[in-house]
Write an enzyme that holds these catalytic residues in place. Sequence first.
Site, PDB file in Angstrom:
ATOM      1  N   ASP A 119      49.269  33.986  52.189  1.00  0.00           N
ATOM      2  CA  ASP A 119      50.393  32.777  53.008  1.00  0.00           C
ATOM      3  C   ASP A 119      49.764  32.048  51.982  1.00  0.00           C
ATOM      4  OD1 ASP A 119      51.490  33.892  54.880  1.00  0.00           O
ATOM      5  OD2 ASP A 119      50.683  32.701  56.308  1.00  0.00           O
ATOM      6  N   ASP A 125      54.979  41.888  60.863  1.00  0.00           N
ATOM      7  CA  ASP A 125      54.073  40.647  60.514  1.00  0.00           C
ATOM      8  C   ASP A 125      53.045  40.554  62.044  1.00  0.00           C
ATOM      9  OD1 ASP A 125      52.713  38.344  59.543  1.00  0.00           O
ATOM     10  OD2 ASP A 125      54.627  37.109  59.704  1.00  0.00           O
TER      11      ASP A 125
HETATM   12  C1  DGJ Z   1      53.315  34.519  58.687  1.00  0.00           C
HETATM   13  C2  DGJ Z   1      53.230  35.266  57.484  1.00  0.00           C
HETATM   14  O1  DGJ Z   1      51.981  35.762  56.546  1.00  0.00           O
HETATM   15  C3  DGJ Z   1      54.688  34.799  56.910  1.00  0.00           C
HETATM   16  O2  DGJ Z   1      54.965  34.942  55.309  1.00  0.00           O
HETATM   17  C4  DGJ Z   1      56.038  34.823  57.153  1.00  0.00           C
HETATM   18  O3  DGJ Z   1      56.286  35.311  57.695  1.00  0.00           O
HETATM   19  C5  DGJ Z   1      55.113  33.544  58.652  1.00  0.00           C
HETATM   20  N1  DGJ Z   1      54.297  34.355  59.066  1.00  0.00           N
HETATM   21  C6  DGJ Z   1      56.808  33.976  59.780  1.00  0.00           C
HETATM   22  O4  DGJ Z   1      56.098  33.280  60.886  1.00  0.00           O
END
Ligand code: DGJ
Length: 714
Positions: free
Chosen positions: A535, A465
């Site tokens: 997200d 990430d």
């Molecule tokens: C952003 C990601 O896109 C989410 O799926 C998740 O992993 C969060 N970060 C966690 O902090």
Amino acid sequence: MSVKFCSEKNIFHLKTKTSSYIFRVMPNKVLNHLYWGKAVREYVNFEEVDYNPDSILAEYPEYGRGDFRDPAYQIEFENGRRLSELKYVNHNIYYGKKSLVALPSTYAEKDTEVESLEIILKDDFSSLEVILTYSVYEEYDAITRNVKFVNKGNESVQLNRALSLCVDFETSDFELLHLSGAWCREKHIFKRELQMGSQAIESKRGISSHQHNPFVALLSKGATETIGDVYGFSLVYSGNFLANVEVDGFKRTRVVMGINPFDFAWEIREGESFQTPEGVLVYSDKGLGKMSRIYHKLYRERLSRGKYRDKTRPILINNWEATYFNFNADKIVEIAKAGKELGIELFVLDDGWFGKRDSDNSSLGDWFEDRRKLPKGLKDLAENVNKEGLSFGLWFEPEMLSPDSDLYKEHPDWCLHVEGIKPMSGRFQRNQLVLDLTRKEVREEIIKRVSDILREVPISYVKWDMNRALTDVGSIGLSAKNQKETFHRYVLGLYEMLERITGEFPEVLFENCSSGGARFDPGMSYYMPQTWASDDTDAVERLKIQYGTSIVYPVSSIGSHASTIPNHQVSRMEKMETRGLTAMMGIFGYELDLTKLPEEDRIVAKEHVALFKEIRETVQFGEFYRLLSPFEGNETAWMFVNEKTKEVLVFYFKVLAEPYVNGRKLKLQGLNPEQKYLINDKEELYGDQLMNIGLDIKNEFGDFRATFWRIKMI
Ligand code: DGJ
């Protein structure tokens, strides 16, 4: 032969299955672009005239010598001179494709599938050499380009602009298509008519970004999914980029693309060189759909790498939307167990397992298990998940540092910053700092911390990430005069880390993520075969995000999960049927607390998991066709055709119900008109009927409806 050189007229003709790209060396040794479009036998009948540098179709134009449009590059010598004039010296044609030093790029498996052309140019006023490389994927129907600057002189040269490509068109009768948006609204499709002047699609955030993607297309007026000329430009790069489309006074169009010159400069010292990222050009004579399928196949088979490239991917359950930071080992095992009952194959432990991370304001950099949440450690947890019959995946955010972390206490200067100025790490930077990946010692320590865990714990999947854009861009590892190299050096540092970690752990499936899709680009796809698209897990929002993403990126790279209701991003309430069918366009998974799933949803989810196991080969490796666009109305439809599995899958979604309307027909694409197809094990229909008349769709009541057809070739 896909690269032909006519020595009599000094013409280079690059030919793919359906396109031609032609340029020549003029008598004054300057390159002159001639044509890019539908394949032609040859182009020879032009008249030699006195060319105006400001209107000539250029191949790699300079600044300051009469062409007042966007230059492809700009240089500056120590004495302040900024002029140059590139003249042809010679060229090489060879089978195969060289990989780019320190940068991701498409590749060839057999030398015979690609033919490359290198044009060596030299600056008339200095010892700077510029090598333009074109690689022609004849069967894949695509051409790649990159540029290398070589300093053969005895003083440094500064590059202020070093784009990967320039393509001039004789007209401006085009629409510009780009993929833009924001967090939770990635890759929406925007289309507009070209206007006089410049229209730029770019990122200045240090990452390719939620806001814009390193891709643009020019569409002939009236082009659709199935008809019209389309010219695609995609950049294999994950940092600041620029795609500028300029219409000049002669109503001609220039497209340039590459690293964004914004806050960029690069010193090429004596004897050194600079390599630009790769640009990938795709022409389609049959609309956007064909262009997308060319990119899909090329990126799926010749950009993506590793063990998982050609493998169907596991169906996963991720705990992020189920628990956020609030979990312990028992809860995780319970979710995994519930996943197993549904047939899910992989459990992914998301953010919050390390340091003392109970919210997003601590511990990034402290990649050590949190014994408060996991009393027996990560290894024990992974083994317990394995015992339940699921493999175990783990989340990392390796590029970041929390001000509240032990790593920060030890190395407060390891973040990107400018001496004397406190770097930003407030709420809008998710309370975190960006590690200075331009520095070797920083990269080494992070590689070590991540690798130690991958060695110790049975991990089969990593979610990599990256949750904030770059501010305070400066590095104490670089001299004052080289500070403008920071943005690009960050990306090079990241690529080096990815190459090392993915290389050392070839068995691990890596998923790319950046607050959803903020770095969903071809550069990252080279290292990681799949990317979390957004997200936003709401099914209606996902119709647009996934449809837009499919303009360039293969379905086998799009991560999509069904989540709970009310949805966490928009509070919408869709049935499990719709949530599941929407998430089946890609790398299917779930992201909700499976232990709390209502019984009727559990039944649907179980059916969906079983169904997806049967159809995933068709989804992930079939040809993808877009039928109805969520950007043009209330309905969305897409389909997959896979000759290998002899299967066709059709998905139709209607967002809002309408009163007092009839059903409709949905025309399919990509079928064989002569072939008979068995629809849902019931009706037999020929391809010509399905494509020209269509499938019958009933008008159903209720919002957010999804319908699915499984069709067999018989
Ligand atoms: C952003 C990601 O896109 C989410 O799926 C998740 O992993 C969060 N970060 C966690 O902090």
